[in-house]
Design an enzyme around this catalytic site. Sequence first.
Site, short mmCIF file in Angstrom:
data_model
loop_
_atom_site.label_atom_id
_atom_site.label_comp_id
_atom_site.label_asym_id
_atom_site.label_seq_id
_atom_site.Cartn_x
_atom_site.Cartn_y
_atom_site.Cartn_z
N ASP A 102 47.73 40.86 40.69
CA ASP A 102 45.89 39.83 40.33
C ASP A 102 45.96 39.76 41.68
O ASP A 102 45.92 39.29 42.52
CB ASP A 102 46.08 38.85 39.83
CG ASP A 102 46.61 39.36 37.98
OD1 ASP A 102 47.45 41.07 38.11
OD2 ASP A 102 46.84 38.77 37.01
N ASP A 156 43.42 42.85 24.78
CA ASP A 156 43.91 41.06 25.49
C ASP A 156 43.37 40.03 24.37
O ASP A 156 42.01 40.12 23.29
CB ASP A 156 43.14 40.70 26.33
CG ASP A 156 43.08 41.78 27.45
OD1 ASP A 156 44.47 42.65 27.68
OD2 ASP A 156 41.77 42.03 28.52
#
Length: 240
Positions: A8, A129
């Site tokens: 990330d 998500d």
Amino acid sequence: MILYPAIDLKDGNCVRLLRGDMGAATVFGDDPARQARSFQEAGAEWLHLVDLNGAFAGQPVNAAAVEAILSAVQIPVQLGGGIRDMATIEMWLKKGLRRVILGTVAVENPDLVREAAAAFPGQVAVGIDARKGRVATKGWAEETDVMAPDLARSFEDAGVAAIIYTDIDRDGAMGGPNVEATEALARAVSIPVIASGGVASLDDLRRLRDTGVIAGAISGRALYDGAIDLSAALSALRRG
């Protein structure tokens, strides 16, 4: 089941967030390309990248770090975060990404997902998500009334390569993945489903694999913290 090590990216660094909170970022390294090489050397078959700044900005922000990773490894790479138009999709695929992940636009502009999946077969995934089953967008900052299974089913005939399903409440918390919800989603569609969020141990990976329907799992913090040894996990999954 494929294990995807996660990188990330925030402000050019490798970080992990807690439940998607940009203010709760732990920096694990300032050289994403070196981290990518280490995952490749440990035997990873794929890499999963997220441009966190890009997810909020709606356009690529950590492009330099992504390009450095693409130059550093030979294994396929998938990327999500800030990819919201056809020009950006084309740009990343031309630069060597194997797969782009479309999240926010899957809710706001589903026709773009269909157009991209038709134009680039096997190279477009949908990122779903969710908090308590409801899809969140724009870097998880905005919650919608769309339920994750409904969104997944809406792309059943679109030709997308995969669905990356993240339980936001589990992400970065090291409390284990939501196996039940991920398995239910995988059984609801024919699209391969990749689990994300909360994978903290080899037992977690085995539980996901043993459903028999989950195609992959993404792990980040557990690899950086040493809770999962990547080489050992890959070997165990292959033996299984």
